[in-house]
Design an enzyme around this catalytic site. Structure first.
Site, PDB file in Angstrom:
ATOM      1  N   ASN A  40       0.793  -1.188  -0.001  1.00 48.67           N
ATOM      2  CA  ASN A  40       0.056  -0.020   0.026  1.00 48.67           C
ATOM      3  C   ASN A  40       0.761   1.265   0.165  1.00 48.67           C
ATOM      4  O   ASN A  40       0.453   2.315   0.452  1.00 48.67           O
ATOM      5  CB  ASN A  40      -0.916  -0.018   1.081  1.00 48.67           C
ATOM      6  N   HIS A  68      -2.649  -6.112  -3.293  1.00 53.26           N
ATOM      7  CA  HIS A  68      -2.605  -5.120  -4.367  1.00 53.26           C
ATOM      8  C   HIS A  68      -1.357  -4.911  -5.071  1.00 53.26           C
ATOM      9  O   HIS A  68      -0.987  -3.737  -5.635  1.00 53.26           O
ATOM     10  CB  HIS A  68      -2.617  -3.743  -3.394  1.00 53.26           C
ATOM     11  N   HIS A 162      -0.550 -12.805   4.126  1.00 45.53           N
ATOM     12  CA  HIS A 162      -1.346 -11.797   3.806  1.00 45.53           C
ATOM     13  C   HIS A 162      -2.620 -12.130   3.330  1.00 45.53           C
ATOM     14  O   HIS A 162      -3.208 -12.794   2.367  1.00 45.53           O
ATOM     15  CB  HIS A 162      -0.890 -11.095   2.715  1.00 45.53           C
TER      16      HIS A 162
END
Length: 274
Positions: A40, A68, A162
């Site tokens: 992030n 991401h 994660h």
């Protein structure tokens, strides 16, 4: 051997926290090796080349990622560097699956430290990134096979798991404790207070977040609140600008037998003295 793992670095405030806290943390705690999750880092979406170089200059040795990872086009260049570890359990059908590695070994003080990055089961759907799709493979089944293939190849093995749900993270720990040195979970951005050592494996359900302290997971609250009020379908990861914080854990390993001795939570907020 002391290893510092830093929780999800989110946006500008996260980078400020690294800049202001990391050098002092390393000196005070005599840290030998630094790992940080940076999925992030650049405006809440992955990391660009400039921010990678900036964080590297501050003393981060290895960069891990998450869901991401592929949401900034420059990450394709970043992942070519040997100090990056992206999610390993990505199906080979994904067009960028051949860029970067999901597990690497680093030589530190005559020890081989392996860092592995895994995506959890939550949201195991096809995801659109750069007009492409990736599918995460079942991390439990993947790890069963992977651990057999790397037996005896490392002294210390750190896993960044994660995932979203606390129950899944705890299940992963129960399944693989005694088989790796530490399972440090990321993604939810809220530091948990359950750090422990079982069967020579260090664990925490979430390392926490390094970013704005008063937002929601580091982001501005407005669209996230609107999503829960059903005014919008999805929230935007727009970084908040409140005081920065740094979350992490320090792992201490026995230099003689490579066993973990302690796991200590770190929670610092802007203005704190180290």
């Amino acid at each position: 051997m002391k290893i510092l793992f830093i929780g999800d670095v989110f946006g500008k405030q996260g980078r400020k926290a690294i800049n202001n806290f990391l050098p002092k943390l390393k000196r005070k705690n005599k840290i030998d090796f630094v790992i940080a999750n940076v999925e992030n880092c650049t405006h809440g979406r992955s990391i660009n080349l400039r921010h990678y170089k900036f964080l590297k200059s501050l003393g981060i040795n290895v960069f891990t990622f998450g869901n991401h990872t592929w949401e900034n086009s420059e990450v394709l260049e970043v992942l070519k560097f040997k100090d990056t570890v992206r999610p390993i359990n990505i199906d080979s059908s994904f067009k960028f699956s051949n860029i970067g590695l999901g597990s690497r070994i680093y030589q530190v003080k005559n020890k081989k430290i392996r860092v592995t990055n895994l995506l959890g089961l939550d949201g195991n759907k096809q995801n659109k990134n750069f007009g492409s799709k990736y599918i995460r493979l079942n991390p439990f089944k993947f790890m069963d096979i992977f651990l057999e293939s790397i037996k005896g190849k490392q002294d210390i093995h750190i896993v960044d798991y994660h995932a979203n749900s606390t129950s899944e993270k705890n299940a992963f720990f129960c399944a693989f404790k005694g088989k790796v040195s530490a399972i440090l979970c990321t993604h939810t951005h809220i530091q948990t207070a359950d750090e422990k050592i079982k069967d020579n494996t260090g664990y925490i359900t979430d390392v926490g977040m390094t970013g704005a302290s008063d937002g929601i997971i580091g982001a501005k609250p407005e669209t996230i609140i609107d999503m829960y009020r059903e005014k919008v379908l999805h929230f935007k990861l727009e970084p908040d600008k409140s005081k920065y914080q740094l979350n992490g854990v320090i792992l201490d390993f026995n230099q003689r037998n490579n066993k973990i001795k302690s796991i200590k939570r770190i929670f610092l907020i802007e203005g704190d003295k180290i």
